[in-house]
Scaffold this motif. Structure first.
Motif, PDB file in Angstrom:
ATOM      1  N   TYR A  57       0.825  -1.211   0.000  1.00 50.99           N
ATOM      2  CA  TYR A  57       0.000   0.000   0.000  1.00 50.99           C
ATOM      3  C   TYR A  57       0.862   1.264   0.000  1.00 50.99           C
ATOM      4  O   TYR A  57       0.610   2.207  -0.760  1.00 50.99           O
ATOM      5  N   THR A  61       1.916   5.357  -2.493  1.00 52.32           N
ATOM      6  CA  THR A  61       1.614   6.622  -1.829  1.00 52.32           C
ATOM      7  C   THR A  61       2.852   7.511  -1.822  1.00 52.32           C
ATOM      8  O   THR A  61       3.925   7.119  -2.297  1.00 52.32           O
ATOM      9  N   ALA A  70      -0.963   9.751   4.001  1.00 48.39           N
ATOM     10  CA  ALA A  70      -0.413   9.252   2.739  1.00 48.39           C
ATOM     11  C   ALA A  70      -1.402   9.511   1.619  1.00 48.39           C
ATOM     12  O   ALA A  70      -2.600   9.231   1.752  1.00 48.39           O
ATOM     13  N   ASN A  71      -0.917  10.070   0.506  1.00 47.49           N
ATOM     14  CA  ASN A  71      -1.746  10.333  -0.669  1.00 47.49           C
ATOM     15  C   ASN A  71      -1.382   9.358  -1.785  1.00 47.49           C
ATOM     16  O   ASN A  71      -0.207   9.067  -2.012  1.00 47.49           O
ATOM     17  N   PHE A  72      -2.385   8.897  -2.481  1.00 45.93           N
ATOM     18  CA  PHE A  72      -2.171   7.932  -3.552  1.00 45.93           C
ATOM     19  C   PHE A  72      -1.529   8.622  -4.752  1.00 45.93           C
ATOM     20  O   PHE A  72      -1.997   9.652  -5.220  1.00 45.93           O
ATOM     21  N   ASN A 289       8.023   5.855   1.088  1.00 45.18           N
ATOM     22  CA  ASN A 289       7.377   5.452  -0.167  1.00 45.18           C
ATOM     23  C   ASN A 289       8.380   4.801  -1.120  1.00 45.18           C
ATOM     24  O   ASN A 289       8.085   3.769  -1.735  1.00 45.18           O
TER      25      ASN A 289
END
Length: 326
Positions: A57, A61, A70-72, A289
């Motif tokens: 996941y 991000t 966390a941003n996609f 990330n």
């Protein structure tokens, strides 16, 4: 006759009454079985499955630094990794170090296992030598790194003193500033630490082969070397596949010796995939990330390469069998 009929009907009804109780006891036993295996699945989900899926996941991000949200970002992290020269160099370094230490390791392990299991040689104190060869694997990596760092230190390390004393070199050589020397030292340490375990695994596989095959070969006049190449090696393919795949997985996860010995230097010559992942996650900007994306790439590489090794060796063995039948 009537009494006999009554007795049989009573016993029959008694057995029918006992069946539900027996079934209930079996169900209770099954419940206890689930209780006993539950801790394994709980620990697996908590310490293996959850971190793996959470890492996957994070790889999609932008979580970095001390951020909590966390941003996609899609596959941007993987694109950046592909363009990252340090990561590509870490991949090449990993394969170089693994190849240089595994090839002599498997050759020596096969040779030692051949000597230890040879009836004609009939070596004495095989158990002692086996324990001595396995001993480096017990020593912690930190201790090994300290020992070899002292041995090859500049300018008054024991190796430099020996080389200057024997006239091989005139002045002390800085081993850990040379790319080739550093790679050879790291590869030798990996070889030295693991060849004993590989020898024990191969020897166990040879011992498991039926002795009647070797006796029949001796009756036909085959030498020990012919028996080893014509009988032992083909029958050792499952063990060889196991050793190759486990060594490949261990080589891709090489971390402790390169990191403790030089930290990846000089010029990132022994920077491996795992050292790259560690530095990205826990040093500098804490690029979680990027570290997560590199971990996913490592997971995919491990799965694909292991599958290719297994498939290729299995196909070769099946082709050889077909040729012999034909």
């Amino acid at each position: 006759m009537a009494s006999n009929v009554e007795d049989t009907t009573r016993t029959g009804t008694a057995e029918e009454r006992m069946r539900p109780k027996r079934l209930a006891k079996r169900k209770n036993h099954h419940k206890w079985a689930y209780v006993f295996i539950a801790p394994f699945f709980l620990f697996f989900l908590l310490f293996n499955a959850y971190p793996m899926f959470y890492t996957i996941y994070l790889s999609f991000t932008d979580l970095a630094g001390w951020a909590t949200e966390a941003n996609f970002v899609g596959i941007n992290n993987f694109v950046n990794l592909y363009n990252n020269q340090l990561f590509r160099r870490a991949i090449s370094n990993t394969f170089i170090l693994w190849t240089v230490n595994f090839l002599p390791q498997i050759v020596l392990a096969f040779l030692l296992s051949y000597w230890f299991t040879s009836r004609r040689l009939n070596l004495k104190a095989v158990g002692f030598f086996r324990a001595m060869f396995y001993l480096p694997n017990i020593i912690t990596a930190a201790s090994v790194a300290v020992i070899f760092s002292s041995l090859f230190s500049y300018p008054r390390g024991p190796v430099n003193q020996f080389l200057m004393g024997t006239g091989v070199v005139d002045t002390a050589f800085e081993f850990f500033r040379s790319v080739t020397a550093t790679r050879l030292i790291v590869s030798f340490i990996q070889f030295w630490m693991w060849y004993g375990q590989t020898t024990i695994v191969l020897q166990a596989g040879i011992i498991g082969i039926d002795e009647d095959l070797f006796d029949a070969a001796r009756v036909d006049g085959a030498t020990d070397w012919q028996s080893f190449t014509k009988i032992t090696m083909p029958l050792m393919k499952p063990i060889t596949i196991y050793v190759l795949i486990t060594s490949l997985i261990g080589g891709l996860q090489m971390f402790d010796i390169p990191y403790l010995l030089t930290g990846g230097g000089p010029n990132q010559s022994v920077e491996t995939i795992i050292t790259f992942i560690y530095k990205q996650a826990f040093t500098g900007g804490r690029n979680l990330n990027v570290s997560a994306a590199a971990s996913v790439v490592l997971l995919v590489m491990t799965m694909v390469l292991s599958l290719l090794v297994f498939r290729s060796l299995k196909e070769r063995s099946s082709k050889n069998i077909k040729r012999k039948k034909g």
